[in-house]
Motif scaffolding. Structure first.
Motif, mmCIF file in Angstrom:
data_model
loop_
_atom_site.group_PDB
_atom_site.id
_atom_site.type_symbol
_atom_site.label_atom_id
_atom_site.label_comp_id
_atom_site.label_asym_id
_atom_site.label_seq_id
_atom_site.Cartn_x
_atom_site.Cartn_y
_atom_site.Cartn_z
ATOM 1 N N MET B 1 -56.916 -37.875 57.761
ATOM 2 C CA MET B 1 -56.702 -38.140 56.403
ATOM 3 C C MET B 1 -55.449 -39.082 55.973
ATOM 4 N N VAL B 2 -55.797 -39.929 54.784
ATOM 5 C CA VAL B 2 -54.685 -40.880 54.305
ATOM 6 C C VAL B 2 -54.137 -40.621 53.093
ATOM 7 N N HIS B 3 -52.875 -40.583 52.722
ATOM 8 C CA HIS B 3 -52.728 -40.347 51.373
ATOM 9 C C HIS B 3 -51.680 -41.442 51.179
ATOM 10 N N SER B 4 -51.856 -42.172 49.972
ATOM 11 C CA SER B 4 -50.825 -43.264 49.400
ATOM 12 C C SER B 4 -50.248 -42.976 48.169
ATOM 13 N N LYS B 5 -48.856 -43.579 48.045
ATOM 14 C CA LYS B 5 -48.310 -43.526 46.758
ATOM 15 C C LYS B 5 -47.278 -44.664 46.691
ATOM 16 N N GLN B 6 -46.945 -44.940 45.383
ATOM 17 C CA GLN B 6 -45.703 -46.179 45.378
ATOM 18 C C GLN B 6 -44.748 -45.540 44.758
ATOM 19 N N ILE B 7 -43.531 -45.734 45.080
ATOM 20 C CA ILE B 7 -42.411 -45.093 44.551
ATOM 21 C C ILE B 7 -41.728 -46.468 43.796
ATOM 22 N N VAL B 8 -41.170 -46.137 42.487
ATOM 23 C CA VAL B 8 -40.744 -47.082 41.711
ATOM 24 C C VAL B 8 -39.394 -46.783 41.598
ATOM 25 N N LEU B 9 -38.410 -47.645 41.504
ATOM 26 C CA LEU B 9 -36.892 -47.535 41.681
ATOM 27 C C LEU B 9 -36.153 -48.541 40.717
ATOM 28 N N LYS B 10 -34.978 -48.079 40.358
ATOM 29 C CA LYS B 10 -34.070 -49.379 39.452
ATOM 30 C C LYS B 10 -32.741 -49.007 40.224
ATOM 31 N N SER B 11 -32.331 -50.250 40.666
ATOM 32 C CA SER B 11 -31.075 -50.299 41.409
ATOM 33 C C SER B 11 -29.866 -50.613 40.430
ATOM 34 N N HIS B 12 -28.706 -50.419 40.483
ATOM 35 C CA HIS B 12 -27.855 -50.568 39.228
ATOM 36 C C HIS B 12 -26.559 -51.408 39.699
ATOM 37 N N ARG B 13 -26.574 -51.809 41.053
ATOM 38 C CA ARG B 13 -25.575 -52.573 41.474
ATOM 39 C C ARG B 13 -26.092 -53.577 42.572
ATOM 40 N N ARG B 14 -25.507 -54.616 42.916
ATOM 41 C CA ARG B 14 -25.946 -55.768 43.694
ATOM 42 C C ARG B 14 -26.367 -55.009 45.276
ATOM 43 N N CYS B 15 -25.388 -54.039 45.741
ATOM 44 C CA CYS B 15 -25.582 -53.377 46.927
ATOM 45 C C CYS B 15 -25.343 -51.984 46.892
ATOM 46 N N CYS B 16 -26.284 -51.263 47.177
ATOM 47 C CA CYS B 16 -26.232 -49.944 47.243
ATOM 48 C C CYS B 16 -27.579 -49.016 47.825
ATOM 49 N N TRP B 17 -27.405 -47.943 48.319
ATOM 50 C CA TRP B 17 -28.480 -47.250 48.753
ATOM 51 C C TRP B 17 -29.127 -46.168 47.773
ATOM 52 N N ILE B 18 -30.251 -45.944 47.606
ATOM 53 C CA ILE B 18 -30.911 -44.846 46.994
ATOM 54 C C ILE B 18 -31.753 -43.901 47.841
ATOM 55 N N ASP B 19 -31.294 -42.450 47.720
ATOM 56 C CA ASP B 19 -31.982 -41.520 48.357
ATOM 57 C C ASP B 19 -33.421 -41.280 47.849
ATOM 58 N N VAL B 20 -34.396 -41.568 48.862
ATOM 59 C CA VAL B 20 -35.849 -41.436 48.197
ATOM 60 C C VAL B 20 -36.530 -40.242 49.034
ATOM 61 N N THR B 21 -35.692 -39.312 49.800
ATOM 62 C CA THR B 21 -36.233 -38.100 50.488
ATOM 63 C C THR B 21 -37.278 -37.329 49.718
ATOM 64 N N GLY B 22 -36.611 -36.874 48.428
ATOM 65 C CA GLY B 22 -37.403 -36.078 47.635
ATOM 66 C C GLY B 22 -38.768 -36.570 47.440
ATOM 67 N N GLU B 23 -38.622 -37.922 46.668
ATOM 68 C CA GLU B 23 -40.016 -38.549 46.497
ATOM 69 C C GLU B 23 -40.802 -38.576 47.604
#
Lengths: 134, 134, 134
Positions: B1-23
């Protein structure tokens, strides 16, 4: 087909790598998968996975010495556990490796082995191995 | 089985990380896949993916400060957009992560989260998530 | 379904990257797989794989110049072959890349190409491509 296994390790120094190629190959042997991809992921944030040379141990010495000079333990780091250097090295080297599997064997170059990279030992460590294929 | 999804993000600073574990976990929930491997790939050349600590935000501060000192914005870079540092950091940290899936859950260590690493924000960003398994 | 292929390359300089996106896409075309994940792994210990910008060749120039200044060829390295810098760069950049496949196409951002990164050429090189999916 999917086959999973956890590799348990014990590191004996702050920084070193541990060859896990044999353990990963044994997971493939146990899986019955002949063709596919094997993923090995480190389950910690101050260690990493890589593939590098298995012949001359001086490669490891040079690798860890250079990383120590690039990312030294710096009292100006804010993270109170004093191992920010280990967290940074983990993300630079990367948390997982992927190797093709053909004829039930890891597809590795002549000089390649799979290494667990310890950056904050000595510690007890784990990584997950998953083989997908047929 | 294969399942695909695209995650869309918006960053608010030049350098930062964004936790996507929940998504990413929600993509696994939607897939119905119980055992396999999840791959998350950044679709940009001035951002990256990593796995690192989710407890102390100082780890992120130290990580981005150290990368800024190792790979500063340097007027001697030739690339005319002025973000060569971002391109270089992207290739050093890496464009994708792979995590095993067991019992319909991401196999992550206690302190691990999956991060989208922005090196040239603020921007709108995307990453692809694909889960393979059964 | 699983489909495998080996890509054969020839590098002409000590440090350069070679765009393999077309060859990887042709492997997907030949596989008949429409949805899944493609893994490309370098089979050497002094070269790597990455994804980066395909528009301005100055990005490559800046990337290799910066890596040369971060990890120079240093006579203090112990490894007698004189290419410890290449081994270190390989583990920093990483040995493999993973890209989602949808509608029989690599899922890449507008500016992304897949690159084989040579750090110790000129040499004859190989990487393995494996596509998993349905």
């Amino acid at each position: 087909m999917v086959h999973s296994k956890q590799i348990v390790l014990k590191s004996h120094r702050r920084c070193c790598w541990i060859d896990v190629t044999g353990e990963v190959q044994r997971a493939i042997d146990a899986s019955g998968i002949t063709t596919g991809v094997c993923t090995v992921t480190c389950l910690h944030t101050t260690a990493a996975m890589t593939i590098n040379e298995n012949a001359d141990p001086d490669v490891a010495t040079d690798f860890f010495a250079k990383l120590a000079s690039m990312v030294p333990q710096d009292p100006k780091f804010l993270h109170c556990e004093g191992n920010s250097d280990s967290h940074i090295k983990a993300s630079l080297v990367g948390l997982s490796v992927q190797i093709s599997v053909e004829s039930s064997r890891l597809v590795l170059g002549t000089w390649q082995s799979i290494y667990f990279c310890e950056f904050d030992g000595p510690r007890n460590r784990k990584c997950s191995v998953t083989i997908l294929g047929e």
